[in-house]
Design a protein around this motif. Sequence first.
Motif, PDB file in Angstrom:
ATOM      1  N   ILE A 139      37.257  54.289  73.097  1.00 32.76           N
ATOM      2  CA  ILE A 139      36.752  53.983  71.585  1.00 32.76           C
ATOM      3  C   ILE A 139      37.290  52.695  72.309  1.00 32.76           C
ATOM      4  O   ILE A 139      35.998  51.701  71.713  1.00 32.76           O
ATOM      5  CB  ILE A 139      37.176  53.788  70.608  1.00 32.76           C
ATOM      6  N   GLY A 140      37.962  52.330  72.327  1.00 30.70           N
ATOM      7  CA  GLY A 140      38.851  50.764  72.253  1.00 30.70           C
ATOM      8  C   GLY A 140      37.776  50.002  73.794  1.00 30.70           C
ATOM      9  O   GLY A 140      37.514  48.766  73.768  1.00 30.70           O
ATOM     10  N   ILE A 141      37.745  50.681  74.700  1.00 28.83           N
ATOM     11  CA  ILE A 141      37.060  50.539  76.013  1.00 28.83           C
ATOM     12  C   ILE A 141      35.747  49.521  74.994  1.00 28.83           C
ATOM     13  O   ILE A 141      35.475  48.635  76.147  1.00 28.83           O
ATOM     14  CB  ILE A 141      37.340  51.187  77.426  1.00 28.83           C
ATOM     15  N   ALA A 142      34.981  50.799  74.965  1.00 31.51           N
ATOM     16  CA  ALA A 142      33.382  50.186  74.895  1.00 31.51           C
ATOM     17  C   ALA A 142      34.055  49.162  73.714  1.00 31.51           C
ATOM     18  O   ALA A 142      33.030  48.679  74.127  1.00 31.51           O
ATOM     19  CB  ALA A 142      33.097  51.777  73.913  1.00 31.51           C
ATOM     20  N   HIS A 143      34.654  49.249  72.708  1.00 30.65           N
ATOM     21  CA  HIS A 143      34.288  48.262  72.095  1.00 30.65           C
ATOM     22  C   HIS A 143      34.925  46.326  72.465  1.00 30.65           C
ATOM     23  O   HIS A 143      34.109  45.798  72.353  1.00 30.65           O
ATOM     24  CB  HIS A 143      35.730  48.629  70.524  1.00 30.65           C
ATOM     25  N   LEU A 144      35.806  46.549  73.494  1.00 28.20           N
ATOM     26  CA  LEU A 144      36.174  45.910  74.070  1.00 28.20           C
ATOM     27  C   LEU A 144      34.484  45.361  75.113  1.00 28.20           C
ATOM     28  O   LEU A 144      34.421  43.735  74.756  1.00 28.20           O
ATOM     29  CB  LEU A 144      37.127  45.878  75.036  1.00 28.20           C
ATOM     30  N   PHE A 145      34.057  45.884  75.569  1.00 32.51           N
ATOM     31  CA  PHE A 145      32.680  45.284  76.583  1.00 32.51           C
ATOM     32  C   PHE A 145      31.940  45.240  75.617  1.00 32.51           C
ATOM     33  O   PHE A 145      31.137  44.287  75.929  1.00 32.51           O
ATOM     34  CB  PHE A 145      32.372  46.801  77.243  1.00 32.51           C
ATOM     35  N   ASN A 158      31.577  44.022  72.384  1.00 28.35           N
ATOM     36  CA  ASN A 158      32.275  42.924  71.819  1.00 28.35           C
ATOM     37  C   ASN A 158      31.813  42.151  72.895  1.00 28.35           C
ATOM     38  O   ASN A 158      31.808  40.303  72.277  1.00 28.35           O
ATOM     39  CB  ASN A 158      33.663  42.876  71.382  1.00 28.35           C
ATOM     40  N   HIS A 159      31.888  41.954  74.522  1.00 26.57           N
ATOM     41  CA  HIS A 159      31.332  40.561  75.197  1.00 26.57           C
ATOM     42  C   HIS A 159      29.879  40.598  75.745  1.00 26.57           C
ATOM     43  O   HIS A 159      30.082  40.005  76.940  1.00 26.57           O
ATOM     44  CB  HIS A 159      33.122  40.610  76.774  1.00 26.57           C
ATOM     45  N   GLY A 160      29.777  41.519  74.623  1.00 23.60           N
ATOM     46  CA  GLY A 160      27.905  41.301  75.904  1.00 23.60           C
ATOM     47  C   GLY A 160      27.102  41.805  76.324  1.00 23.60           C
ATOM     48  O   GLY A 160      26.827  41.379  76.595  1.00 23.60           O
ATOM     49  N   PHE A 161      28.210  43.024  76.238  1.00 24.43           N
ATOM     50  CA  PHE A 161      27.428  44.241  77.552  1.00 24.43           C
ATOM     51  C   PHE A 161      26.251  45.159  76.788  1.00 24.43           C
ATOM     52  O   PHE A 161      27.268  45.174  76.025  1.00 24.43           O
ATOM     53  CB  PHE A 161      28.773  44.801  78.992  1.00 24.43           C
ATOM     54  N   ALA A 162      25.973  46.015  77.296  1.00 25.47           N
ATOM     55  CA  ALA A 162      25.611  47.380  76.848  1.00 25.47           C
ATOM     56  C   ALA A 162      26.200  48.431  77.467  1.00 25.47           C
ATOM     57  O   ALA A 162      26.166  48.554  78.554  1.00 25.47           O
ATOM     58  CB  ALA A 162      24.065  46.921  77.705  1.00 25.47           C
ATOM     59  N   VAL A 163      26.517  48.774  76.630  1.00 27.37           N
ATOM     60  CA  VAL A 163      27.601  50.073  76.267  1.00 27.37           C
ATOM     61  C   VAL A 163      26.678  50.917  75.572  1.00 27.37           C
ATOM     62  O   VAL A 163      26.644  51.720  74.737  1.00 27.37           O
ATOM     63  CB  VAL A 163      28.875  49.329  76.161  1.00 27.37           C
ATOM     64  N   LYS A 177      35.029  54.273  64.072  1.00 27.64           N
ATOM     65  CA  LYS A 177      36.014  54.178  63.758  1.00 27.64           C
ATOM     66  C   LYS A 177      35.415  52.421  64.507  1.00 27.64           C
ATOM     67  O   LYS A 177      35.838  51.796  64.217  1.00 27.64           O
ATOM     68  CB  LYS A 177      36.966  54.379  65.283  1.00 27.64           C
ATOM     69  N   LEU A 178      34.087  52.636  65.153  1.00 28.53           N
ATOM     70  CA  LEU A 178      34.073  51.508  66.328  1.00 28.53           C
ATOM     71  C   LEU A 178      33.723  50.695  65.691  1.00 28.53           C
ATOM     72  O   LEU A 178      34.356  49.686  65.266  1.00 28.53           O
ATOM     73  CB  LEU A 178      32.517  51.694  66.949  1.00 28.53           C
ATOM     74  N   LEU A 179      33.735  50.789  64.201  1.00 28.75           N
ATOM     75  CA  LEU A 179      32.428  49.544  63.304  1.00 28.75           C
ATOM     76  C   LEU A 179      34.081  49.114  61.856  1.00 28.75           C
ATOM     77  O   LEU A 179      34.105  47.337  62.269  1.00 28.75           O
ATOM     78  CB  LEU A 179      32.034  50.227  61.799  1.00 28.75           C
ATOM     79  N   SER A 180      35.033  49.988  62.290  1.00 32.14           N
ATOM     80  CA  SER A 180      36.164  49.378  62.256  1.00 32.14           C
ATOM     81  C   SER A 180      36.761  48.172  62.508  1.00 32.14           C
ATOM     82  O   SER A 180      38.156  47.749  62.144  1.00 32.14           O
ATOM     83  CB  SER A 180      37.641  50.408  61.624  1.00 32.14           C
ATOM     84  N   MET A 181      36.911  48.994  63.876  1.00 33.45           N
ATOM     85  CA  MET A 181      37.422  47.446  64.778  1.00 33.45           C
ATOM     86  C   MET A 181      37.086  46.645  64.491  1.00 33.45           C
ATOM     87  O   MET A 181      37.123  44.629  65.460  1.00 33.45           O
ATOM     88  CB  MET A 181      37.335  48.321  66.175  1.00 33.45           C
ATOM     89  N   GLU A 182      36.036  45.895  64.489  1.00 35.59           N
ATOM     90  CA  GLU A 182      35.027  44.401  64.253  1.00 35.59           C
ATOM     91  C   GLU A 182      35.638  43.835  63.470  1.00 35.59           C
ATOM     92  O   GLU A 182      35.856  44.511  62.029  1.00 35.59           O
ATOM     93  CB  GLU A 182      33.537  45.015  63.470  1.00 35.59           C
ATOM     94  N   ARG A 183      35.978  42.623  63.646  1.00 39.93           N
ATOM     95  CA  ARG A 183      35.909  42.031  62.847  1.00 39.93           C
ATOM     96  C   ARG A 183      35.186  41.525  62.609  1.00 39.93           C
ATOM     97  O   ARG A 183      33.745  41.095  63.221  1.00 39.93           O
ATOM     98  CB  ARG A 183      37.004  40.734  63.116  1.00 39.93           C
ATOM     99  N   ASP A 198      33.603  38.851  62.303  1.00 40.24           N
ATOM    100  CA  ASP A 198      32.433  37.192  62.813  1.00 40.24           C
ATOM    101  C   ASP A 198      32.352  38.140  64.407  1.00 40.24           C
ATOM    102  O   ASP A 198      31.071  37.384  65.857  1.00 40.24           O
ATOM    103  CB  ASP A 198      33.875  35.895  63.547  1.00 40.24           C
ATOM    104  N   GLU A 199      32.127  39.162  64.831  1.00 39.74           N
ATOM    105  CA  GLU A 199      32.096  39.978  65.884  1.00 39.74           C
ATOM    106  C   GLU A 199      30.327  41.136  65.559  1.00 39.74           C
ATOM    107  O   GLU A 199      31.024  41.504  63.596  1.00 39.74           O
ATOM    108  CB  GLU A 199      32.823  41.494  66.305  1.00 39.74           C
ATOM    109  N   HIS A 200      29.895  41.071  65.936  1.00 40.11           N
ATOM    110  CA  HIS A 200      28.572  42.816  65.831  1.00 40.11           C
ATOM    111  C   HIS A 200      28.943  43.093  67.413  1.00 40.11           C
ATOM    112  O   HIS A 200      27.797  42.736  68.472  1.00 40.11           O
ATOM    113  CB  HIS A 200      27.372  41.935  65.650  1.00 40.11           C
TER     114      HIS A 200
END
Length: 305
Positions: free
Chosen positions: A15-21, A23-28, A44-50, A52-54
């Motif tokens: 989940i963390g790895i998917a969020h990371l990519f 968040n940096h503009g990759f299609a995941v 969980k993915l939604l809860s990780m978003e700050r 300013d992030e989508h």
Amino acid sequence: MIQNIAVLGAGTMGIGIAHLFANHGFAVSLYEPNDALLPSTREKLLSMERADEHCTVLLFSELEKAVTDADLIVEAVPEQLTIKRDVYGRLARLIKEQTIVASNTSTFALETLAEGQPFANRMVIAHFFNPAHVIPLVEILGLPATSPADMEEIVELMRACGKSPVILKKDIPGFIANRLQAALMREACYLLENGVADIEQIDTAVKEGLGMRWAFKGPFEIADLGGLDIWSKVTGHLFPKLSVSTVEPESILTKTAEDHLGIKSGKGYYSYEDPVGTAEELQSNLQKLVSLKAKIRMDLPSDSE
Ligand SMILES: NC(=O)c1ccc[n+]([C@@H]2O[C@H](COP(=O)([O-])OP(=O)(O)OC[C@H]3O[C@@H](n4cnc5c(N)ncnc54)[C@H](O)[C@@H]3O)[C@@H](O)[C@H]2O)c1
């Protein structure tokens, strides 16, 4: 060029790895075979978003849908060889000829994972740290047959995602960071089990002493700062006195036998009234530390070069 990334296994790491990519503009795409986990994964993915992030991560419970277009696969399935091999066997029929397959394994040699796989020369280790979207370190390792271009692409991808990749020259269990951590834990358990200090004091020595420096300097930098003549004495005098145990520490064996597994069971070395809150607090503090470190680097011209 890596654009589409498929992460396999929506557990602690996936989940963390998917969020990371994402968040940096990759299609995941995130593949999780257990359908029942998909709603909580989405939460969980939604809860990780700050604020300013989508980030958009597509969730799939069918492997084929998740991996067909992937330029990079990051495998984060359970640490069992049979499970990993089974997934690779199925991948072989589904992925593109140039897709790079990275494993997040903590303990298996890359050679073992790659054995018999048709895409063995496109396999690498990309070992993230929990929480993967926060901790900058990623340990990267290829086989002699791995193409330098693929290695370079993975390293550049990590840098583009704000990570600090470290490339290993040899396939060794525990890579770098887990070996160093295990060496410290061996000595911490030795001190505890020999009545030298209690757990709070040992933890304080790390948090308020060693750990403060470690956020900025590694062991060789610290040795240089202290003076290698001094370190020659320190290592010469202390190495013969340190634990060289090759078995699991008694305190860990006793606690696990009592089912005291740490925050997951509410009790380990300490007791936890709010296990989820404890984990969330650490994650939030780590995020603040990473931001602070970046800011400190920018404020210091000599460090930002
Ligand atoms: N937890 C850590 O701190 C940590 C740190 C670094 C590396 N790792 C490594 O990352 C990998 C994953 O660890 P984790 O802690 O996230 O595990 P986990 O048990 O939390 O998650 C694994 C996920 O994979 C799913 N899964 C099971 N079988 C699968 C299959 N055949 N295909 C796809 N998914 C499947 C599970 O349902 C689960 O959601 C392991 O190799 C582990 O050693 C873990």
